[in-house]
Design a protein around this motif. Structure first.
Motif, PDB file in Angstrom:
ATOM      1  N   GLU A  17      -7.751  -2.163  15.049  1.00 17.58           N
ATOM      2  CA  GLU A  17      -6.959  -1.922  16.018  1.00 17.58           C
ATOM      3  C   GLU A  17      -6.223  -0.661  15.856  1.00 17.58           C
ATOM      4  O   GLU A  17      -5.789  -0.169  15.180  1.00 17.58           O
ATOM      5  CB  GLU A  17      -6.100  -2.733  16.233  1.00 17.58           C
ATOM      6  CG  GLU A  17      -5.242  -2.934  17.368  1.00 17.58           C
ATOM      7  CD  GLU A  17      -4.463  -4.263  17.536  1.00 17.58           C
ATOM      8  OE1 GLU A  17      -4.846  -5.316  17.004  1.00 17.58           O
ATOM      9  OE2 GLU A  17      -3.280  -4.043  18.227  1.00 17.58           O
ATOM     10  N   ARG A  18      -6.488   0.354  17.116  1.00 17.86           N
ATOM     11  CA  ARG A  18      -5.486   1.632  17.316  1.00 17.86           C
ATOM     12  C   ARG A  18      -4.902   1.460  18.667  1.00 17.86           C
ATOM     13  O   ARG A  18      -5.598   1.058  19.907  1.00 17.86           O
ATOM     14  CB  ARG A  18      -6.471   2.491  17.414  1.00 17.86           C
ATOM     15  CG  ARG A  18      -7.223   2.766  15.964  1.00 17.86           C
ATOM     16  CD  ARG A  18      -6.186   3.668  15.109  1.00 17.86           C
ATOM     17  NE  ARG A  18      -7.089   3.945  13.765  1.00 17.86           N
ATOM     18  CZ  ARG A  18      -7.208   3.345  12.737  1.00 17.86           C
ATOM     19  NH1 ARG A  18      -6.867   1.929  12.823  1.00 17.86           N
ATOM     20  NH2 ARG A  18      -8.212   3.526  11.550  1.00 17.86           N
ATOM     21  N   THR A  19      -3.965   2.187  18.692  1.00 24.97           N
ATOM     22  CA  THR A  19      -3.255   1.973  20.101  1.00 24.97           C
ATOM     23  C   THR A  19      -3.004   3.615  20.441  1.00 24.97           C
ATOM     24  O   THR A  19      -2.328   3.738  21.528  1.00 24.97           O
ATOM     25  CB  THR A  19      -1.767   1.543  19.885  1.00 24.97           C
ATOM     26  OG1 THR A  19      -0.923   2.154  19.069  1.00 24.97           O
ATOM     27  CG2 THR A  19      -1.634   0.052  19.729  1.00 24.97           C
ATOM     28  N   GLY A  37       2.408  -4.051  11.286  1.00 22.34           N
ATOM     29  CA  GLY A  37       2.266  -2.850  11.792  1.00 22.34           C
ATOM     30  C   GLY A  37       3.004  -1.659  10.880  1.00 22.34           C
ATOM     31  O   GLY A  37       3.991  -1.881  10.247  1.00 22.34           O
ATOM     32  N   PHE A  38       2.247  -0.542  10.610  1.00 25.20           N
ATOM     33  CA  PHE A  38       2.985   0.501   9.764  1.00 25.20           C
ATOM     34  C   PHE A  38       2.828   1.846  10.761  1.00 25.20           C
ATOM     35  O   PHE A  38       1.877   2.302  10.943  1.00 25.20           O
ATOM     36  CB  PHE A  38       2.233   0.836   8.640  1.00 25.20           C
ATOM     37  CG  PHE A  38       1.857  -0.441   7.700  1.00 25.20           C
ATOM     38  CD1 PHE A  38       3.254  -0.777   6.885  1.00 25.20           C
ATOM     39  CD2 PHE A  38       0.957  -1.334   7.778  1.00 25.20           C
ATOM     40  CE1 PHE A  38       2.873  -2.009   5.931  1.00 25.20           C
ATOM     41  CE2 PHE A  38       0.716  -2.245   6.918  1.00 25.20           C
ATOM     42  CZ  PHE A  38       1.754  -2.706   5.842  1.00 25.20           C
ATOM     43  N   ILE A  39       4.089   2.353  10.904  1.00 25.25           N
ATOM     44  CA  ILE A  39       4.167   3.506  11.578  1.00 25.25           C
ATOM     45  C   ILE A  39       4.451   4.596  10.645  1.00 25.25           C
ATOM     46  O   ILE A  39       5.791   4.653  10.015  1.00 25.25           O
ATOM     47  CB  ILE A  39       5.156   3.575  12.737  1.00 25.25           C
ATOM     48  CG1 ILE A  39       4.670   2.300  13.585  1.00 25.25           C
ATOM     49  CG2 ILE A  39       5.088   4.711  13.497  1.00 25.25           C
ATOM     50  CD1 ILE A  39       5.579   2.405  15.062  1.00 25.25           C
ATOM     51  N   THR A  40       3.986   5.353  10.217  1.00 24.92           N
ATOM     52  CA  THR A  40       3.788   6.376   9.122  1.00 24.92           C
ATOM     53  C   THR A  40       3.401   7.888   9.226  1.00 24.92           C
ATOM     54  O   THR A  40       2.518   8.139   9.036  1.00 24.92           O
ATOM     55  CB  THR A  40       2.951   6.054   8.033  1.00 24.92           C
ATOM     56  OG1 THR A  40       1.351   6.220   8.399  1.00 24.92           O
ATOM     57  CG2 THR A  40       2.931   4.670   7.274  1.00 24.92           C
ATOM     58  N   PRO A  41       4.519   8.527  10.315  1.00 27.61           N
ATOM     59  CA  PRO A  41       4.239   9.851  10.902  1.00 27.61           C
ATOM     60  C   PRO A  41       4.016  10.744   9.647  1.00 27.61           C
ATOM     61  O   PRO A  41       3.628  11.755   9.884  1.00 27.61           O
ATOM     62  CB  PRO A  41       5.374   9.993  11.813  1.00 27.61           C
ATOM     63  CG  PRO A  41       6.403   9.038  11.243  1.00 27.61           C
ATOM     64  CD  PRO A  41       5.674   7.563  10.748  1.00 27.61           C
ATOM     65  N   ARG A  52      -0.636   1.823  12.302  1.00 28.85           N
ATOM     66  CA  ARG A  52      -1.915   1.029  11.628  1.00 28.85           C
ATOM     67  C   ARG A  52      -1.526  -0.374  11.514  1.00 28.85           C
ATOM     68  O   ARG A  52      -0.375  -0.612  11.091  1.00 28.85           O
ATOM     69  CB  ARG A  52      -2.363   1.515  10.395  1.00 28.85           C
ATOM     70  CG  ARG A  52      -2.701   3.076  10.476  1.00 28.85           C
ATOM     71  CD  ARG A  52      -4.016   3.266  11.384  1.00 28.85           C
ATOM     72  NE  ARG A  52      -4.310   4.855  11.350  1.00 28.85           N
ATOM     73  CZ  ARG A  52      -4.131   5.375  12.591  1.00 28.85           C
ATOM     74  NH1 ARG A  52      -3.471   4.813  13.616  1.00 28.85           N
ATOM     75  NH2 ARG A  52      -4.512   6.722  12.782  1.00 28.85           N
ATOM     76  N   TYR A  53      -2.612  -1.301  11.578  1.00 28.00           N
ATOM     77  CA  TYR A  53      -2.407  -2.769  11.571  1.00 28.00           C
ATOM     78  C   TYR A  53      -3.220  -3.439  10.338  1.00 28.00           C
ATOM     79  O   TYR A  53      -4.134  -3.148  10.070  1.00 28.00           O
ATOM     80  CB  TYR A  53      -2.567  -3.427  12.872  1.00 28.00           C
ATOM     81  CG  TYR A  53      -1.671  -3.044  13.838  1.00 28.00           C
ATOM     82  CD1 TYR A  53      -0.383  -3.460  14.003  1.00 28.00           C
ATOM     83  CD2 TYR A  53      -2.074  -1.955  14.805  1.00 28.00           C
ATOM     84  CE1 TYR A  53       0.429  -2.965  15.026  1.00 28.00           C
ATOM     85  CE2 TYR A  53      -1.250  -1.380  15.698  1.00 28.00           C
ATOM     86  CZ  TYR A  53      -0.126  -1.951  15.874  1.00 28.00           C
ATOM     87  OH  TYR A  53       0.751  -1.533  16.913  1.00 28.00           O
ATOM     88  N   VAL A  54      -2.425  -4.330   9.631  1.00 24.81           N
ATOM     89  CA  VAL A  54      -2.781  -5.329   8.743  1.00 24.81           C
ATOM     90  C   VAL A  54      -2.652  -6.649   9.148  1.00 24.81           C
ATOM     91  O   VAL A  54      -2.001  -7.005   9.818  1.00 24.81           O
ATOM     92  CB  VAL A  54      -2.540  -5.045   7.464  1.00 24.81           C
ATOM     93  CG1 VAL A  54      -2.910  -3.552   6.882  1.00 24.81           C
ATOM     94  CG2 VAL A  54      -1.312  -5.367   7.271  1.00 24.81           C
ATOM     95  N   LYS A  55      -3.722  -7.558   8.719  1.00 26.80           N
ATOM     96  CA  LYS A  55      -3.547  -8.894   8.816  1.00 26.80           C
ATOM     97  C   LYS A  55      -3.139  -9.599   7.526  1.00 26.80           C
ATOM     98  O   LYS A  55      -4.019  -9.171   6.690  1.00 26.80           O
ATOM     99  CB  LYS A  55      -4.637  -9.551   9.573  1.00 26.80           C
ATOM    100  CG  LYS A  55      -4.405 -11.184  10.057  1.00 26.80           C
ATOM    101  CD  LYS A  55      -5.572 -11.445  10.855  1.00 26.80           C
ATOM    102  CE  LYS A  55      -6.402 -12.434  10.350  1.00 26.80           C
ATOM    103  NZ  LYS A  55      -7.228 -12.939  11.113  1.00 26.80           N
ATOM    104  N   ASN A  97      -1.899  10.966   8.980  1.00 25.62           N
ATOM    105  CA  ASN A  97      -2.017  11.627  10.199  1.00 25.62           C
ATOM    106  C   ASN A  97      -2.811  10.967  11.449  1.00 25.62           C
ATOM    107  O   ASN A  97      -4.143  10.621  11.530  1.00 25.62           O
ATOM    108  CB  ASN A  97      -2.911  13.100   9.628  1.00 25.62           C
ATOM    109  CG  ASN A  97      -3.080  13.951  10.735  1.00 25.62           C
ATOM    110  OD1 ASN A  97      -2.486  13.836  11.877  1.00 25.62           O
ATOM    111  ND2 ASN A  97      -3.646  15.207  10.622  1.00 25.62           N
ATOM    112  N   PHE A  98      -2.074  10.991  12.339  1.00 24.46           N
ATOM    113  CA  PHE A  98      -2.535  10.135  13.531  1.00 24.46           C
ATOM    114  C   PHE A  98      -2.654  10.767  14.755  1.00 24.46           C
ATOM    115  O   PHE A  98      -2.955  10.389  15.903  1.00 24.46           O
ATOM    116  CB  PHE A  98      -1.573   8.858  13.872  1.00 24.46           C
ATOM    117  CG  PHE A  98      -0.201   9.520  14.248  1.00 24.46           C
ATOM    118  CD1 PHE A  98       0.032   9.833  15.487  1.00 24.46           C
ATOM    119  CD2 PHE A  98       0.840   9.736  13.374  1.00 24.46           C
ATOM    120  CE1 PHE A  98       1.496  10.423  15.865  1.00 24.46           C
ATOM    121  CE2 PHE A  98       1.917  10.243  13.353  1.00 24.46           C
ATOM    122  CZ  PHE A  98       2.324  10.572  14.768  1.00 24.46           C
ATOM    123  N   CYS A  99      -2.519  12.296  14.546  1.00 26.44           N
ATOM    124  CA  CYS A  99      -2.478  12.945  15.754  1.00 26.44           C
ATOM    125  C   CYS A  99      -3.858  13.048  16.719  1.00 26.44           C
ATOM    126  O   CYS A  99      -3.745  13.289  17.745  1.00 26.44           O
ATOM    127  CB  CYS A  99      -1.985  14.441  15.268  1.00 26.44           C
ATOM    128  SG  CYS A  99      -0.391  14.540  14.649  1.00 26.44           S
TER     129      CYS A  99
END
Ligand code: SAM
Ligand code: SF4
Length: 334
Positions: free
Chosen positions: A229-231, A248-252, A236-239, A256-258
């Motif tokens: 899953e990507r928004t 979810g992990f938000i790791t700016p 990034r998501y794990v189950k 690199n999510f740009c």
């Protein structure tokens, strides 16, 4: 959609808008604000009508998801009028209307938000300990936020808890937070602390708890299953294999999510930031105030999106805070 969609120079469609509706807040989280903040004079802020025109303009250009943030969005006077007005776009171009809140006013507003078509809220909460909560938010009180979360649930809203990962602060609570979210059926996202605002550099580096570390710690107790899953954002998501929870992990800073970025942000003064980590911005307040006709606004939005940069360059890796931007998170709304 009335106009051709917004596509940036790197072929990314812009479908997600985050709007900060106030720079004010009833909390003073240490990683977000100084204790004594100088807030903007009222005339600098977009009025509720201007906010509505601005959001409607973006929706006519293909924005499908609107997230309202701040400062604390629910302390803006009359904000429910804005939500009520924005709800007319749901199913008419807009797929989702949502907000990020500290939860302090949710007990008051949860029913009305649900009535305006809001289905999910993100509530920021970094600790389940009353004293630590008061310490990190300076002015916040945990029971009030917990009552807000319960009211949101009762109103039928799905709640996602946002936790800023802070070394030496909530490290020891990692599993308590995960368990609490499982028991209460809240989604959970961890956010890496970002180099924003004017907090002392030393303190920021001290507090930096990389999510790679947090993840490794989670993996000692749970089986982590990566989700595709990507928004379009930095999450990034794990189950968790054992509980089925999605995390979810938000790791700016470490990820690199740009390349898949689909979003832009507008501040409460109408500045459009094309990238959270860059200073370049466009003034949308002038075209909004210049005329009642939206042509100038739409042209200004298009010109700005044509300058959206490829990405940002936050970096802690050399043990200094480089790529730092000086504005507070409460200014761009996170
Ligand atoms: N007041 C609302 C709230 O706290 O949810 C909305 C605005 S707040 C600026 C949005 C998000 O940004 C919150 O989840 C908060 O924890 C996060 N945040 C603030 N400062 C941050 C920082 N320096 N690094 C990472 N996240 C931060
Ligand atoms: Fe206010 Fe949210 Fe910033 Fe905390 S993180 S000070 S609640 S705007």
């Amino acid at each position: 959609m009335e106009h051709a969609p917004l596509i940036d120079p790197f072929a990314r469609p812009i479908t997600y808008l985050r709007v900060s509706v106030t720079d004010r807040c009833d909390f003073r989280c240490t990683y977000c604000m100084a204790e004594h903040m100088q807030f903007l004079p009222k005339k600098e802020l977009l009025t509720l009508e201007e906010l509505d025109r601005l959001c409607s303009g973006f929706i006519s250009l293909g924005v499908r998801k609107l997230r309202i943030t701040g400062g604390e969005p629910l302390v803006r006077r009359g904000i429910m009028e804005f939500f009520r007005a924005a709800s007319r776009h749901l199913g008419q171009g807009l797929d989702e209307l949502t907000l990020t809140t500290n939860g302090s006013q949710l007990a008051r507003f949860a029913d009305e938000l649900a009535d305006c078509g809001v289905r999910r809220v993100n509530v920021s909460l970094d600790t389940l300990d009353d004293a630590k909560f008061a310490q990190i938010t300076r002015w916040g009180r945990l029971p009030q936020v917990q009552a807000g979360i319960e009211a949101a649930k009762r109103a039928g809203l799905r709640v996602k808890i946002n936790v800023v990962a802070l070394k030496g602060f909530n490290e020891a609570e990692l599993f308590d937070l995960v368990d609490w979210c499982a028991v209460n059926d809240h989604d959970l996202t961890f956010i890496e602390v970002m180099p924003m605002g004017d907090m002392g550099e030393e303190q920021r580096l001290d507090q930096y708890w990389p999510l790679s570390d947090l993840r490794a710690r989670l993996a000692q107790r749970f089986t982590l299953i990566d989700l595709a899953e990507r928004t379009g954002g930095p999450a990034r998501y794990v189950k968790l294999g054992e509980t089925g929870q999605k995390i979810g992990f938000i790791t700016p800073l470490t990820h690199n999510f740009c390349e898949s970025c689909n979003r832009v942000r507008v501040t409460c003064t109408g500045e459009l930031y094309m990238c959270l980590g860059q200073e370049d911005r466009a003034d949308l307040r002038t075209p909004l105030r210049e005329s009642d006709d939206d042509a100038a606004l739409i042209a200004a939005i298009r010109a700005a999106i044509a300058r959206k940069p490829k990405g940002h360059d936050f970096d802690y890796s050399r043990q200094t805070v480089s790529g730092q931007v000086s504005r507070h998170m409460s200014h761009t709304g996170g």
